[in-house]
Every structure is written in structure tokens, then in C-alpha cells.
Design a protein around this motif. Sequence first.
Motif, mmCIF file in Angstrom:
data_model
loop_
_atom_site.group_PDB
_atom_site.id
_atom_site.type_symbol
_atom_site.label_atom_id
_atom_site.label_comp_id
_atom_site.label_asym_id
_atom_site.label_seq_id
_atom_site.Cartn_x
_atom_site.Cartn_y
_atom_site.Cartn_z
ATOM 1 N N LYS A 1 0.731 -1.254 0.043
ATOM 2 C CA LYS A 1 -0.035 -0.243 -0.144
ATOM 3 C C LYS A 1 0.553 1.438 -0.051
ATOM 4 C CE LYS A 1 -0.800 0.526 4.654
ATOM 5 N NZ LYS A 1 -1.406 0.760 6.334
ATOM 6 N N ASP A 2 1.944 1.020 0.065
ATOM 7 C CA ASP A 2 2.464 1.662 0.291
ATOM 8 C C ASP A 2 4.006 2.752 -0.951
ATOM 9 O OD1 ASP A 2 5.035 4.125 1.155
ATOM 10 O OD2 ASP A 2 6.012 3.117 2.586
ATOM 11 N N ALA A 3 3.501 3.450 -1.584
ATOM 12 C CA ALA A 3 3.934 3.501 -3.157
ATOM 13 C C ALA A 3 5.389 3.781 -2.827
ATOM 14 C CB ALA A 3 2.918 4.753 -4.009
ATOM 15 N N ASP A 4 5.550 4.096 -2.010
ATOM 16 C CA ASP A 4 7.577 4.707 -1.532
ATOM 17 C C ASP A 4 8.193 3.194 -0.886
ATOM 18 O OD1 ASP A 4 7.292 7.227 -2.319
ATOM 19 O OD2 ASP A 4 6.797 7.906 -0.627
ATOM 20 N N ALA A 5 7.554 2.618 -1.311
ATOM 21 C CA ALA A 5 8.013 1.223 -0.994
ATOM 22 C C ALA A 5 9.339 0.568 -1.126
ATOM 23 C CB ALA A 5 7.244 -0.203 -0.239
ATOM 24 N N ASN A 6 10.681 0.377 -0.762
ATOM 25 C CA ASN A 6 11.616 -0.495 -0.887
ATOM 26 C C ASN A 6 11.826 -1.303 -2.250
ATOM 27 O OD1 ASN A 6 14.877 0.230 -1.821
ATOM 28 N ND2 ASN A 6 14.467 -1.946 -0.571
ATOM 29 N N ILE A 7 10.820 -1.993 -1.751
ATOM 30 C CA ILE A 7 10.452 -2.997 -2.918
ATOM 31 C C ILE A 7 10.341 -3.152 -3.847
ATOM 32 C CG2 ILE A 7 8.131 -4.184 -2.323
ATOM 33 C CD1 ILE A 7 9.465 -6.905 -1.677
ATOM 34 N N PHE A 8 9.380 -1.990 -4.406
ATOM 35 C CA PHE A 8 9.152 -1.068 -5.641
ATOM 36 C C PHE A 8 10.110 -0.851 -6.635
ATOM 37 C CE2 PHE A 8 4.795 0.058 -3.889
ATOM 38 C CZ PHE A 8 4.126 -0.880 -4.664
ATOM 39 N N GLN A 9 11.177 -0.454 -6.297
ATOM 40 C CA GLN A 9 12.374 -1.001 -6.963
ATOM 41 C C GLN A 9 13.192 -1.558 -7.515
ATOM 42 O OE1 GLN A 9 15.776 1.739 -4.885
ATOM 43 N NE2 GLN A 9 14.376 2.879 -3.997
ATOM 44 N N GLU A 10 13.063 -2.671 -6.952
ATOM 45 C CA GLU A 10 13.252 -3.978 -7.636
ATOM 46 C C GLU A 10 11.842 -4.948 -8.920
ATOM 47 O OE1 GLU A 10 16.202 -4.866 -7.011
ATOM 48 O OE2 GLU A 10 17.026 -3.441 -5.828
ATOM 49 N N ALA A 11 11.117 -3.925 -8.969
ATOM 50 C CA ALA A 11 9.396 -5.185 -8.497
ATOM 51 C C ALA A 11 9.663 -4.657 -10.690
ATOM 52 C CB ALA A 11 8.423 -3.976 -8.375
ATOM 53 N N SER A 12 9.343 -6.051 -11.398
ATOM 54 C CA SER A 12 9.007 -5.859 -12.716
ATOM 55 C C SER A 12 7.580 -5.542 -12.416
ATOM 56 C CB SER A 12 8.822 -7.191 -13.277
ATOM 57 O OG SER A 12 10.163 -7.970 -13.271
ATOM 58 N N TYR A 13 6.289 -5.552 -12.174
ATOM 59 C CA TYR A 13 5.376 -4.753 -11.280
ATOM 60 C C TYR A 13 5.307 -5.048 -10.556
ATOM 61 C CZ TYR A 13 5.806 -7.540 -15.749
ATOM 62 O OH TYR A 13 6.043 -8.106 -17.744
ATOM 63 N N GLY A 14 4.281 -3.808 -9.901
ATOM 64 C CA GLY A 14 3.713 -3.659 -9.226
ATOM 65 C C GLY A 14 2.074 -2.762 -9.161
ATOM 66 N N VAL A 15 1.601 -3.280 -7.962
ATOM 67 C CA VAL A 15 0.540 -2.666 -7.546
ATOM 68 C C VAL A 15 0.232 -1.672 -6.263
ATOM 69 C CG1 VAL A 15 -2.523 -2.807 -6.687
ATOM 70 C CG2 VAL A 15 -0.487 -4.703 -8.633
#
Length: 325
Positions: A291-305
Motif C-alpha cells: 500500500k506504500d508507493a515509496d516502499a523500497n521493494i518497488f525499486q526491484e519490482a518488474s510489476y507492482g500494485v
Amino acid sequence: MVDVLALGETSGDGLDPITGELVAAARTLGGSVAVALLGDGLAAHGEQAAALGPDSVLLAESPALDGTSIDAYVTAFEQVCRSASPGAVLVGKTPLGQNVGPRTAFRLGAALAQDCTAVRRDGETGEVVASRPVYGGSATAEVAFTGDAPPFIVMRGRVCEPAEPSPSTDANIIRVDVEIAPSDIRARRVESVKQDIQGVRIEDASVIVAGGRGLGGPEPFERLREIADLLGGAVGASRAACDAGWIDHAAQIGLTGKAVAPDLYLTVGISGASQHMAGCSSAKNIVVINKDADANIFQEASYGVVGDWRKVLPAFIETVRELVT
Ligand SMILES: Cc1cc2nc3c(=O)[nH]c(=O)nc-3n(C[C@H](O)[C@H](O)[C@H](O)COP(=O)(O)OP(=O)(O)OC[C@H]3O[C@@H](n4cnc5c(N)ncnc54)[C@H](O)[C@@H]3O)c2cc1C
């Protein structure tokens, strides 16, 4: 003398998948490849290893290699290494490889690199260079080796496409005599407790659905299990979720958990701390629900919601169900 020696592993009547992966990694180094198998009653396993296409299979058999003492395996592998004089040694990042590799390297006075994801030869010097993720997978270290003893490389599982078995192979199967004295065995396993695993083992899974503290409790892991079952995968977790007692520590991915390299790593409610990413940065595709658009894991994601899993997951599960059934 062989150029590259891979420590093969058995699993019941067959070979552990790491064996084919190590043969494939060894092939990338060029030269002759040998697979060593340690155990008791290995004739059928030897044939299976030969089918993977190495130049030779070295069988070290002894009643002492019955799985109860790592000391016996270290003693045997040391003797196999001394007899084969390899130019480099590959072992898997498995319970056996992680125990036997470093201890054998120490006995031979060899340098060792842990947790590697690739090996190659330097274009100019021809020397072996191993790559390993560092800083939670944010960077890759290239490791070169010094000394006269063969470099030992501990390879992560599932980072190489395994060598495919082929019925036509001309690999030599060679028996290597090993002597394991009672005094070599200083520690012996006296009991093993089998843990029931639902579905596939996390180390072998091509799909892992992992949950973190954002799930808020143990029940949502049942939803993750639904997705994992639909995709033939396994359920993993962050350390925060394991520490909270929501799921067994065997599911923990990360620096102090398991290092995995699935084709798909779906995370739900995981922030992507470096210690977590250390265990999953080799995943081919990381898909994130957070739910947090700034979460670090999005930097590694190919796709994210970006969203609350409670809203996202039901539709996600239904779509997966429609696609696979
Ligand atoms: C020496 C050491 C070793 C460690 N080893 C490991 C290790 O092996 N593995 C490991 O995982 N950690 C390890 N850690 C811990 C690591 O630093 C983190 O604390 C841990 O990974 C955090 O887990 P988490 O992402 O589940 O929790 P958090 O960091 O709390 O993240 C929870 C996430 O869930 C999201 N969220 C919350 N509610 C929702 C919702 N309703 N819907 C969607 N998203 C939501 C939040 O936005 C947040 O990003 C180690 C730490 C140390 C110091």
C-alpha cells in the motif's frame, strides 16, 4: 586431472536438481567437467549423473556415507579432490554443499566464495571469476582467487538452467577409493525430525508467494497458499512475519533465511528491507502488492500494485484461477 569438479547430490533414488545446475555452470568455464557423488550404493545415481553430460563421474562409496555424519563427507570429498586435482570446484548452496564445501576448502588451503550466482573465466588471464550479490542484491561483487589450491565456489540454487539428461553420453564412471576411519567422525546426527511441507519445497519452487508484516496476522497466509497452489509454487515470508509466529521460520527468505531464485516472486505486504532482498534479488520477476508507493521493494519490482492487499488480492486470486483452470 579435471578442469572443473562439481559436487553432485542425490535425493532418494534420483539426483538433486542442483547437480544438473552445477554441471551447466561448470560447462560455462570450459574444459573437462567431472561430477563427484558421495554416498553408499550409487550405481544408479552414477548413470543419471553421466546422462547430464559431464566428461566423468567420480563415485566415492562407503557405508560411512549414510547421511549421518558430515565429517565423513568432508573426509571423502577431500580425498576425491586430491585424487582428481581439479582446477576449480563447484558446490551447491545446499545443506550438504554449504557444510562440505567450506570445510574441504579449508583442508586443502583453498580460497572459497560463498553464495555465488555466476562463474566465468577472465577473458585475459583465463582465471576463474565468481559473481555474488552484495548489499542485499543492490550490487554484484566479482571475486577472483589467489593461491595454488583450486578455487571453491558455492553456487546458489536455480541460478543456472540445469543440464538436461541425455541418453547418449560417453561419460566415464570412475570409482574413487575413499577411506573413512572411525576417528574421522567427530559428530554424528542422532535424530532427524521430518517437517511436513505443503506443496513444493521453497528452494525448488519456480513460483514463490511471500508475505510480510503488512499481512497483519497468520490467516492471510492461507490466501497466499491459495495462489501458490494455483501456480504450483511455495509460500515464503519476511523475517518479521516469521518472528511474529505467523508462519514457520523455514519459510523465511533473506540474509538469515533462504536465498531463492524463482521465476516469479510475488510479495504481499513486504517493505523490501536489504536483508530481505538479499534472499530474493536473483528472482527473475518480482511482483509487488504494497500500500506504500515509496516502499523500497518497488525499486526491484518488474510489476507492482500500490494498494491494500485486502482489496487487491481477491481479484488477483480470481484472475489467476481463471487463467490456470
Ligand atoms: C542481521 C539482520 C538479519 C535480517 N535477516 C532478515 C531476513 O533474512 N529476512 C527478512 O525478511 N528480514 C530480515 N531482517 C529484518 C529486516 O531488516 C526487516 O525488518 C524485515 O524484512 C521487515 O519485514 P516486512 O517487510 O515484512 O515488514 P515491514 O518492514 O514492517 O513492512 C511491511 C510492509 O507492508 C506494507 N503494508 C502494510 N499494510 C499493508 C496492506 N494492508 N496492504 C499492502 N501492504 C501493506 C507496508 O507498506 C510495508 O511496506 C534482518 C535484520 C537484521 C538486522
